[in-house]
Each structure stands twice: as C-alpha cells, then as structure tokens.
Design an enzyme around this catalytic site. Structure first.
Site, PDB file in Angstrom:
ATOM      1  N   GLU A   1      -4.261 -40.974 108.325  1.00 44.47           N
ATOM      2  CA  GLU A   1      -2.998 -41.480 108.856  1.00 44.47           C
ATOM      3  C   GLU A   1      -1.831 -41.075 107.957  1.00 44.47           C
ATOM      4  O   GLU A   1      -0.732 -40.785 108.446  1.00 44.47           O
ATOM      5  CB  GLU A   1      -3.060 -43.002 109.008  1.00 44.47           C
TER       6      GLU A   1
ATOM      7  N   TRP B   1      -1.042 -37.545 108.903  1.00 46.02           N
ATOM      8  CA  TRP B   1      -0.245 -37.402 110.127  1.00 46.02           C
ATOM      9  C   TRP B   1       1.246 -37.453 109.802  1.00 46.02           C
ATOM     10  O   TRP B   1       2.047 -36.725 110.413  1.00 46.02           O
ATOM     11  CB  TRP B   1      -0.599 -38.510 111.131  1.00 46.02           C
TER      12      TRP B   1
ATOM     13  N   TRP C   1       5.166 -39.037 120.767  1.00 44.59           N
ATOM     14  CA  TRP C   1       5.465 -38.974 122.202  1.00 44.59           C
ATOM     15  C   TRP C   1       5.112 -37.609 122.784  1.00 44.59           C
ATOM     16  O   TRP C   1       4.571 -37.517 123.889  1.00 44.59           O
ATOM     17  CB  TRP C   1       6.938 -39.303 122.435  1.00 44.59           C
TER      18      TRP C   1
ATOM     19  N   TRP D   1      10.244 -34.077 136.321  1.00 44.20           N
ATOM     20  CA  TRP D   1      10.303 -35.485 135.935  1.00 44.20           C
ATOM     21  C   TRP D   1      11.097 -36.256 136.976  1.00 44.20           C
ATOM     22  O   TRP D   1      12.004 -35.713 137.608  1.00 44.20           O
ATOM     23  CB  TRP D   1      10.978 -35.649 134.571  1.00 44.20           C
TER      24      TRP D   1
ATOM     25  N   TRP E   1       9.429 -37.914 128.535  1.00 46.08           N
ATOM     26  CA  TRP E   1       9.006 -38.529 127.278  1.00 46.08           C
ATOM     27  C   TRP E   1      10.188 -38.804 126.343  1.00 46.08           C
ATOM     28  O   TRP E   1      10.149 -39.783 125.582  1.00 46.08           O
ATOM     29  CB  TRP E   1       7.980 -37.651 126.571  1.00 46.08           C
TER      30      TRP E   1
ATOM     31  N   ASN F   1      -0.320 -49.233 117.129  1.00 43.66           N
ATOM     32  CA  ASN F   1      -0.319 -47.798 117.427  1.00 43.66           C
ATOM     33  C   ASN F   1      -1.141 -47.447 118.661  1.00 43.66           C
ATOM     34  O   ASN F   1      -0.747 -46.583 119.457  1.00 43.66           O
ATOM     35  CB  ASN F   1      -0.838 -47.005 116.222  1.00 43.66           C
TER      36      ASN F   1
END
Length: 466
Positions: free
Chosen positions: A255, A258, A365, A286, A342, A324
């Site tokens: 993590e 990331w 996202w 969209w 998004w 998360n």
C-alpha cells in the site's frame, strides 16, 4: 543572515530531511536556529476553504506551531510576492523545502524559485513525500513502469536501504502570523499533527498491523490504519512507517508502494487529473444531462437503492473518509452502472475526503474506470450486491450507515428493495419518508451497457487511428 524551511506537505519535525539539511547549513554559518515558514496560498484557499482536507491542513499547521512554541511564521497571500517580502525582511539567504507532485505545486515552485533566485536567495529542494524519489524506478531499458506489479518488485529492492532521518527544528523566536481572511473558530478544527499521528500509528501497529492482510477489505472492522490524512499532509513520512514493518507486513508495504507508483504516474502525466491515461477512452460515451445529474445527486446522497454503495457515500458525508474497498465499489457504480465520467466522481471525492490526495485519488478512479494503469481493466465491473455480501457478510457496515435497514440481519442487509419481479428499477414515487429507496438502475442491464459502450469505444478509437 538566516536559513529558513518552507513547510508544505511535510508538517513534522521528526524524520524530515529538509530540516536536517537546514540545521546543517545553519550550524555551518553560525546561525542560532532555523526559521520555519508555512504559507496559505490565496488561490488554493479560495478553492479549498470549505473542504474537509483544508480543515485537516489548518489543524496540522496549528499543531506544528504548538510544537515550535509559536515560532512558526504563518503567511497568507501569493506565494511569490509574500515569500519574496519575507526573505527580504528577515535577510534569508537560503530557503529549503520538500518537493511536491501535483502540477499546480510544481508550477508554483518554479515561479518561487525564479523570483527568490533573482533576489540572491539560494533555494534548495531536499526531501520528497514518497519513499523513493519519483522517477527513480525504471525498467532494465530505462523506461518507466506502466503496471504496478513489476514496479512493486523493483521498488521493494530500492526501499531496503531507506531509513528515517534524525531531525528537529529548534524554535527561532516568535513567528509572524499574517491576518487570515476566514474565521475557522467554529468549523470544528481538530488540532492534530505529528504527535497524534505517531500515537495513532503505534496503536495500529500494536493492535492491528499483524491482521492487516486479513481485515483490510472488511469495512465493518477497524482493520486499516486510517493514517492516509497524515501521509498526505506529511505529518508522518512513510519512512517512519517503513521502519516498523517486518517481512510479514508485505501487504501493508504494497500500500505504501501504491502511493509512490501513483505519484510517479501523475508526475509523468500531469494532465491525467482530467484526461484518461488510455487515450482510447477519449471516445467513451458518458451520460450527461438532467437524468445523469439526478443520478449523480442520488449517488452523492447515498440514495441509490444499493446498500453497500449508499453506506459508503453516507460514511463519506459524515466522516469525510471512506474505507478503500468501498471507495472502489462506489466508484465502479458511478462509472459502470450510472455511466457518469470518472473525473466527476474524482472531483467530488477530493471535495469531501480529508485525505484527498490528487495522485492517489485520480489514479484510483482511473483504475476503476478502466482507463488507468491496469493491464486488463475494463471488464472489472463490481457487482455491488456480491461485493457487499462478500466484504460485509454480517451487514454491520450497511446497518451502521443506513439506519433504514437496521432490521435486516446478516446478508439480508444487502438485498435490494424490490418487492417483486415486476417492480420497476428507478421507481421512487410514493416512497414513504424514511423508507429505503428502490434501486435506481438494474445492475445486470447496466453491466451489459457498459460492455457495449466499451466495444463501441474501441471501434471508434481504431477508426480514428486509421
């Protein structure tokens, strides 16, 4: 003559390379101490003053000033003009600061560097908010990694030699406090910074770190550290956490990786805050217009009729934080069930989250939307019912945030409010006050629609390339 540290995303005294270097320069020049400066950028304040992360920032600045016994200089205004005036007034010869990642910060820093250098001030960038300097991890061919897993393998080797840094800034007289154009006295500011974050980390390390891998995806439990706000503001550096990890803490280590990975992705792709990394998604269709706006508002309010989605969105509104796993579920629902761009969801998260980090939020996202760094991403369409049953099997998380469902036991908390097969999805008329809504869409139908749009997008992208 004076040496000063410009605090930004490093609101701490310990494990701060910038402070350590500043102390060294002050000793060499015979200075009694180092001046600490924090500047509220007027442009950012206008856009962020009502957000949760701004309140967290104010609390962390106050906590740092308390640690420095009131000696922190707190400035307000345009960074170039106000810092130039400050260094002239206090005869600052060297200004040190930690680098940042965002396009806004990098543009601001270039302007400050140029202006102060023109005044004869030496400007030094010393530390960084990641474990390894962004851009330092490359393939054997010298290229940046595009996918996380191979990046992680090489990154793990790089962090083996990373250690915390001994640092402490000695108070340097009473600090200037510029008048600030807002009143935060009644906005629930929590004066929490390095000391409270360290205590929070030690509590998590002793009580929950060993079970992190097993519990991190279960939102009903206190299975995560909830230190994302502290890492974002730099009241803790990830080096401090890394020093306490053992070989069994591989999942927690990933993590931290990331954060580094997404920081590097943003650094290489500064337009990715609004533009897809996968350029084919420029041709994705969209939904827009009144119906899309109504659905977006239902999603924000936690009134979609899908319990795990609504619980997450209500947690976000109440706590300015969301687990998360649930962030992924709610994001997938907006993008692939409601077909809303998004970037619109990412902007709402940044408005609401106390830990809103532009790199992690944006590319989280994009990962969900399928336009990001994953190798085969778009077909990952979370089924919100199955996700709820799997990660909240007893329904505790849903019942905590959706009181309308408090009488549902176990996995029944994740059932849709559809009384018969003939009920219409999206039906809201006649709903009694306090009654949980019907689902606003049929997940199976919208999954098929997402895949249809994906195929159409690929064809349009291919046609554009020919």
């Amino acid at each position: 003559m004076a040496v000063a540290v410009w605090f930004r995303r490093d609101l701490r005294l310990a494990d701060n390379q910038t402070i350590a270097r500043a102390n060294e320069l002050a000793r060499q020049s015979g200075e009694a101490g180092v001046m600490g400066v924090f500047l509220f950028d007027a442009t950012l304040v206008r856009s962020l003053a009502q957000t949760a992360r701004f309140r967290r920032l104010v609390g962390a600045v106050r906590a740092l000033d308390d640690q420095l016994q009131g000696s922190l200089n707190v400035l307000f205004g345009d960074p170039v003009a106000r810092l130039a005036a400050f260094v002239r007034e206090h005869e600052v010869t060297t200004l040190l600061y930690s680098s940042d990642i965002s396009p806004f910060a990098n543009a601001r820093d270039r302007r400050v560097d140029e202006a102060l250098s023109a005044l004869g001030v030496q400007v030094m960038r010393v530390d960084h908010p990641t474990l390894l300097p962004p851009g330092s991890i490359r393939t054997d061919e010298g290229q940046p990694y595009r996918v996380f897993t191979p990046y992680f393998r090489r990154w793990r080797l790089g962090v083996r030699t990373v250690r915390p840094v001994a640092s402490h800034l000695m108070p340097f007289g009473p600090g200037i406090k510029d008048p600030l154009p807002w009143d935060l006295a009644d906005q629930g500011i929590r004066v929490e910074g390095e000391l409270s974050a360290l205590a929070q980390w030690q509590s998590f390390r002793k009580s929950a770190l060993s079970r992190y891998a097993a519990r991190r995806d279960l939102p009903a439990l206190q299975g995560t550290s909830r230190l994302s706000w502290a890492l974002h503001l730099g009241v803790l550096h990830p080096r401090t956490l890394l020093a306490d990890l053992s070989e069994t803490d591989e999942v927690f280590l990933s993590e931290l990786c990331w954060r580094d990975f997404y920081a590097e992705v943003l650094m290489r792709n500064p337009t990715s805050t609004t533009e897809p990394l996968d350029r084919r998604f420029r041709w994705m269709v969209w939904d827009e217009g009144p119906r899309a706006d109504d659905r977006f508002e239902a999603w924000k309010a936690g009134m979609t009729g899908y319990p795990i989605v609504d619980a997450g969105m209500r947690q976000l509104r109440e706590e300015h934080w969301m687990h998360n796993r649930v962030r992924m579920i709610t994001a997938s629902f907006l993008v692939k069930d409601l077909h809303i761009h998004w970037a619109r969801g990412a902007a709402y998260f940044m408005e609401m989250l106390e830990d809103g980090d532009v790199a992690s939020n944006t590319h989280g996202w994009q990962w969900v939307a399928g336009s990001g760094t994953d190798a085969s991403p778009y077909f990952r369409i979370f089924n919100p019912i199955r996700q709820g049953e799997r990660f909240d099997p007893d329904g505790d998380y849903v019942r905590r945030y959706v009181p309308e469902l408090s009488d549902r036991i176990g996995k029944a908390a994740h059932q849709l409010n559809v009384e018969s097969a003939g009920d219409l999805f999206g039906a809201t008329s006649g709903r009694a006050l306090g009654e949980y809504p019907h689902p606003i869409v049929d997940h199976a139908q919208e999954r098929a629609e997402s895949l249809r749009r994906f195929d159409l997008m690929k064809r349009e992208a291919l046609r554009a390339e020919q």
